[in-house]
Design a protein around this motif. Structure first.
Motif, short mmCIF file in Angstrom:
data_model
loop_
_atom_site.label_atom_id
_atom_site.label_comp_id
_atom_site.label_asym_id
_atom_site.label_seq_id
_atom_site.Cartn_x
_atom_site.Cartn_y
_atom_site.Cartn_z
N GLN A 1 -45.36 89.98 45.10
CA GLN A 1 -44.98 89.50 43.75
C GLN A 1 -45.87 88.70 43.00
OE1 GLN A 1 -41.56 90.29 43.11
NE2 GLN A 1 -42.06 91.71 44.72
N TYR A 2 -45.99 88.99 41.49
CA TYR A 2 -46.97 88.37 40.69
C TYR A 2 -46.30 87.50 39.61
CZ TYR A 2 -50.61 91.05 43.16
OH TYR A 2 -51.36 91.55 43.98
N LEU A 3 -46.87 86.53 39.09
CA LEU A 3 -46.26 85.67 38.00
C LEU A 3 -46.61 86.47 36.82
CD1 LEU A 3 -47.62 82.06 38.92
CD2 LEU A 3 -45.50 83.12 38.69
N PHE A 4 -47.85 86.79 36.50
CA PHE A 4 -48.48 87.50 35.34
C PHE A 4 -49.23 88.61 35.84
CE2 PHE A 4 -48.13 82.95 34.35
CZ PHE A 4 -47.00 82.97 33.74
N GLY A 5 -48.81 89.84 35.12
CA GLY A 5 -49.81 90.90 35.53
C GLY A 5 -49.80 91.09 36.95
N GLU A 6 -51.21 91.35 37.46
CA GLU A 6 -51.38 91.70 38.78
C GLU A 6 -52.69 90.65 39.21
OE1 GLU A 6 -51.56 95.27 40.33
OE2 GLU A 6 -49.85 96.17 39.15
N ASP A 7 -52.74 89.58 38.79
CA ASP A 7 -53.77 88.79 39.18
C ASP A 7 -53.27 87.27 39.77
OD1 ASP A 7 -52.98 87.90 36.76
OD2 ASP A 7 -55.00 87.58 35.99
N ILE A 8 -52.05 87.11 39.69
CA ILE A 8 -51.64 85.65 40.23
C ILE A 8 -50.20 85.80 40.92
CG2 ILE A 8 -50.93 83.25 39.55
CD1 ILE A 8 -52.42 83.55 36.87
N PRO A 9 -50.52 85.88 42.36
CA PRO A 9 -49.56 85.83 43.11
C PRO A 9 -48.21 84.81 43.05
CG PRO A 9 -51.47 86.06 44.64
CD PRO A 9 -51.59 85.35 43.12
N ASP A 10 -46.90 84.99 42.67
CA ASP A 10 -46.02 84.42 42.77
C ASP A 10 -45.46 83.71 44.15
OD1 ASP A 10 -43.74 82.99 42.10
OD2 ASP A 10 -42.63 84.50 41.29
N PHE A 11 -46.39 82.76 44.74
CA PHE A 11 -45.77 82.26 45.77
C PHE A 11 -44.27 81.75 45.81
CE2 PHE A 11 -50.43 81.88 46.04
CZ PHE A 11 -50.83 82.73 47.22
N ASN A 12 -44.01 80.99 44.59
CA ASN A 12 -42.71 80.67 44.56
C ASN A 12 -41.75 81.43 44.91
OD1 ASN A 12 -41.12 78.43 43.68
ND2 ASN A 12 -40.27 79.57 42.01
N TRP A 13 -41.90 82.78 44.57
CA TRP A 13 -40.74 83.76 45.04
C TRP A 13 -40.69 83.81 46.51
CZ3 TRP A 13 -40.64 88.40 47.90
CH2 TRP A 13 -39.68 89.22 47.58
N TYR A 14 -42.03 83.87 47.05
CA TYR A 14 -41.84 83.72 48.54
C TYR A 14 -41.00 82.29 49.17
CZ TYR A 14 -44.91 87.81 48.22
OH TYR A 14 -45.37 88.93 47.78
N LEU A 15 -41.66 81.47 48.65
CA LEU A 15 -41.08 80.26 49.30
C LEU A 15 -39.33 79.95 48.98
CD1 LEU A 15 -43.96 77.78 48.31
CD2 LEU A 15 -43.63 78.79 50.68
N LYS A 16 -39.27 80.61 47.67
CA LYS A 16 -37.56 80.60 47.76
C LYS A 16 -36.95 81.32 48.60
CE LYS A 16 -37.10 79.53 42.57
NZ LYS A 16 -36.78 80.02 41.33
N LYS A 17 -37.68 82.69 48.82
CA LYS A 17 -36.75 83.53 50.10
C LYS A 17 -36.75 82.79 51.39
CE LYS A 17 -36.29 87.45 47.70
NZ LYS A 17 -34.93 88.10 47.72
N MET A 18 -37.73 81.87 51.68
CA MET A 18 -37.97 81.26 53.02
C MET A 18 -37.37 79.85 53.12
SD MET A 18 -41.71 82.16 54.11
CE MET A 18 -41.21 81.69 55.98
N SER A 19 -36.67 79.48 51.96
CA SER A 19 -36.04 78.00 51.76
C SER A 19 -35.17 77.58 52.92
CB SER A 19 -35.62 77.97 50.31
OG SER A 19 -34.28 78.51 50.27
N VAL A 20 -34.11 78.55 53.45
CA VAL A 20 -33.26 78.21 54.25
C VAL A 20 -34.22 77.79 55.57
CG1 VAL A 20 -31.43 78.87 55.76
CG2 VAL A 20 -31.30 79.20 53.46
N PHE A 21 -34.97 78.80 55.88
CA PHE A 21 -35.91 78.73 57.18
C PHE A 21 -36.58 77.51 57.24
CE2 PHE A 21 -39.92 79.37 58.71
CZ PHE A 21 -39.96 79.26 59.90
N LEU A 22 -37.33 77.05 55.76
CA LEU A 22 -38.11 75.93 55.64
C LEU A 22 -37.49 74.48 55.94
CD1 LEU A 22 -40.46 77.24 52.95
CD2 LEU A 22 -40.97 76.88 55.34
N ARG A 23 -35.94 74.85 55.36
CA ARG A 23 -35.29 73.30 55.59
C ARG A 23 -34.89 73.25 57.02
NH1 ARG A 23 -31.12 74.40 50.94
NH2 ARG A 23 -32.21 76.48 51.22
N ASN A 24 -35.01 74.30 57.97
CA ASN A 24 -34.25 73.97 59.21
C ASN A 24 -35.57 73.84 60.15
OD1 ASN A 24 -31.66 74.25 58.82
ND2 ASN A 24 -32.04 76.17 57.95
#
Length: 138
Positions: A103-126
């Motif tokens: 997943q990228y923020l803009f084009g194909e050069d900046i990965p969207d880490f926020n997308w991944y961290l949101k997907k993991m948010s329940v896990f990370l809270r536990n």
């Protein structure tokens, strides 16, 4: 060599890698990608020889039970059947090499880490965390 993108999560305490794997599955990550499962054998100490098997032949319970409580676990996992990568789960550490349909923020050069961290948010809270590091090497 292409871009390398990873997220590394350090736990503030030791967790059984088998239990972390179960938590990740319960929080939306899937071990199946393109009808295959890619994993490390439990006796693969340092070779990192990733194995592929048809998802119909893979038994998750057998895979989990083949590991000792504190053995590292290596498996490819994805969100939404498309985006993810290789996971290494150790006692106090989770490393995710984001190599599949990033997943990228803009084009194909900046990965969207926020997308991944949101997907993991329940896990990370536990779990108890000491750090999360997101890294891109060009």
């Amino acid at each position: 060599m292409g871009m390398q993108v990873s997220t590394n999560i350090n736990f503030a305490q030791k967790y059984s890698p088998k239990e972390i794997l179960k938590c990740l599955i319960n929080n939306g990550l899937n071990i199946y990608y393109q009808n295959m499962v890619t994993y490390l054998s439990p006796n693969d100490i340092d070779d990192y020889n990733w194995l592929n098997i048809d998802m119909k032949l893979f038994n998750l319970d057998e895979f989990i039970n083949s590991h000792n409580v504190m053995d590292k676990v290596g498996i490819v996992m994805v969100y939404d059947n498309e985006s993810g990568g290789n996971l290494l789960i150790l006692l106090n550490y989770l490393s995710i090499l984001l190599s599949m349909n990033r997943q990228y923020l803009f084009g194909e050069d900046i990965p969207d880490f926020n997308w991944y961290l949101k997907k993991m948010s329940v896990f990370l809270r536990n779990i108890k965390l000491s750090s999360i590091q997101c890294e891109t090497i060009y």
